[in-house]
Design an enzyme around this catalytic site. Structure first.
Site, PDB file in Angstrom:
ATOM      1  N   GLY A  22     -12.442   4.256 -18.622  1.00  5.71           N
ATOM      2  CA  GLY A  22     -13.873   4.358 -18.528  1.00  5.71           C
ATOM      3  C   GLY A  22     -14.213   4.811 -19.934  1.00  5.71           C
ATOM      4  CD  GLU A  28      -2.499  -1.874   0.551  1.00  2.51           C
ATOM      5  OE1 GLU A  28      -2.787  -0.964  -0.530  1.00  2.51           O
ATOM      6  OE2 GLU A  28      -3.165  -2.632   0.564  1.00  2.51           O
ATOM      7  CG  ASP A  86      -3.242  -2.349  -8.111  1.00  2.00           C
ATOM      8  OD1 ASP A  86      -2.222  -2.407  -7.331  1.00  2.00           O
ATOM      9  OD2 ASP A  86      -4.373  -2.152  -7.474  1.00  2.00           O
TER      10      ASP A  86
END
Length: 487
Positions: free
Chosen positions: A248, A185, A319
């Protein structure tokens, strides 16, 4: 391949991680998550890297692989499950042909390709594939603590043990421990660099704001020789941010819309506020046009940013699961970008390569930080996850109170420590804070902490071998793990 390097240096860092999912449910969260990411991200991304290796390209990108993910991708149970899943995908592609002919043909080709790659290259697990990419210097590998815990919230002794267990596991699988890690993280608290130096870690990742935006070079942390690299958010957020990003686009495949009889995804995004039943059918040609635009935009963004910082360093980090799993077209975009950047005069290399090229600045003092919301610790230490924080504190307190002085290995203590590390995974708090399968996350945190406490009690009474053996059959990563290292 000779690169025309006139603009500066670019490093792409991919962080590959999933929590331990084997034997802990299937759908909608559990093993299905592992198999989808494996099929749609890990297979195509590794295939791309093999092509670069065959072309003789080195230092293509920096690939982080968490030890807990590597353990699953080598695990015989998971390998069998993955093969079954791929076969099921292939059958579903045939079934779709009765209603969705174009989608059926598209999925038939994709599933057949995935089955072929898995059967010919992955049947002995991920490590042989990964090691070839490391040995050829196609990639730089980053490791990390065993189960991806949020390190700032760990007792220093537990933190050191988790990191050593992770580095040792990577060394067993790859042949040597990595020089760098993806700090889980991107979590950091002042002083952690001393533990990194002791463990042999030379470099790690933080988020850009931890370096106050000065990500144009790596920086030694404090008085140590350990280097911190920061994500360039201006560049990284072109692809994916908390609010916007390429995936998107209306032409790309919609991740959330399913054809429920087959489990396939027939639609394109169409629009942010369009109901699933109103989304348009996926069209690969439209998606390719969008991809070409976004490759050009990203290359232009990198070049512009490098000129702003006088040809320094840009690090973009994501990621790995974004590429293919969440963003269907992501692997194609990734390869196109890695081929286009050198043509635009950008040196593409790894974090190791950036150090060798001299992109090292002045020492810095880093603040407490992460790459989560607010760039602080609230995702893993906020009010929403107070129960998990309390549970983790209890696990650590009991763990530190156990007797690890035995001269011989104790399988009960080994499994107790294994369960404790699984309980301390950062994923559970993240999933609760983000309201992503929160019930599953709380269940996982609780079951591992309960199993740890059960085994700890049995170990104190000199019993528990049968129970430890039973639990290891389900939660068995890190077979080398020796609890005496906690002593």
């Amino acid at each position: 391949m000779t690169q025309r390097t006139t603009e500066g240096t670019f490093c792409l860092v991919l962080h590959s991680h999933l929590p331990w999912l084997a034997h802990h449910g299937a759908w909608p969260v559990g093993e299905e998550w592992l198999y989808q990411a494996w099929a749609h991200s890990y297979l195509p991304v590794v295939d791309m890297l093999r092509r670069f290796a065959d072309e003789g390209r080195s230092d293509v990108l920096t690939l982080g692989v968490t030890p807990v993910l590597a353990a699953q991708l080598d695990d015989p149970y998971s390998l069998r499950g993955m093969h079954d899943w791929l076969g099921n995908w292939h059958l579903r592609s045939h079934f779709a042909g009765e209603r969705l002919k174009e989608l059926s043909a598209y999925e038939h080709r994709a599933s057949r390709w995935a089955l072929d790659r898995f059967e010919t290259q992955w049947r002995h697990g991920f490590s042989p594939v990964l090691r070839s990419l490391v040995d050829s210097s196609t990639i730089e590998l980053l490791g990390g603590p065993a189960t991806h815990p949020f390190q700032p919230l760990l007792d220093p002794k537990v933190r050191a043990f988790a990191l050593k267990a992770g580095l040792d596991d990577t060394a067993l699988r790859i042949g040597r421990a990595p020089d760098g890690i993806w700090a889980p993280e991107c979590g950091y608290s002042p002083g952690m660099e001393a533990g990194y130096a002791t463990a042999g870690v030379k470099r790690f990742m933080v988020d850009g704001p931890a370096l106050h935006g000065d990500t144009s070079a790596a920086h030694p942390v404090g008085s140590s020789d350990v280097l911190a690299f920061g994500r360039d958010l201006e560049v990284s957020y072109r692809v994916w941010s908390p609010k916007v990003g390429y995936p998107g686009d209306a032409a790309y495949r919609d991740f959330h819309t399913y054809d429920h009889p087959t489990g396939l995804k027939p639609s394109r995004v169409t629009g942010k506020n369009v109901a699933p039943e109103d989304k348009r059918p996926y069209d690969p040609l439209l998606a390719k046009e969008a991809l070409d635009r976004h490759v050009a935009d990203f290359v232009d963004t990198v070049v512009r940013r490098l000129r702003e910082i006088d040809g320094g360093l840009v690090v973009a980090a994501y990621d790995t699961e974004l590429y293919g799993h969440w963003w269907h077209e992501g692997p194609l975009w990734l390869e196109a970008v890695l081929r286009a950047l050198p043509e635009a005069g950008v040196r593409v290399t790894t974090l190791r390569g950036a150090v060798e090229a001299g992109h090292v600045g002045a020492p810095v003092e880093l603040p407490a930080s992460s790459w989560g919301s607010g760039k602080d610790w609230r995702v893993w230490d906020g009010a929403q996850v107070a129960d998990i924080v309390s549970l983790n504190e209890s696990v650590q307190k009991e763990l530190l109170g156990l007797d690890f002085s035995s001269r011989t290995r104790n399988p009960v203590l080994d499994q107790a420590v294994r369960e404790a590390l699984l309980a301390l995974s950062s994923d559970w708090a993240f999933m609760v804070t983000k309201d992503s399968a929160a019930d599953y996350a709380r269940y996982r945190a609780k079951i591992h902490s309960d199993r740890f406490s059960e085994l700890a009690a049995l170990a104190r009474s000199g019993r528990g071998l049968g129970r430890a053996t039973e639990l290891r059959a389900a939660d068995g990563p890190f077979g080398h793990l020796d609890a005496r290292g906690m002593g």
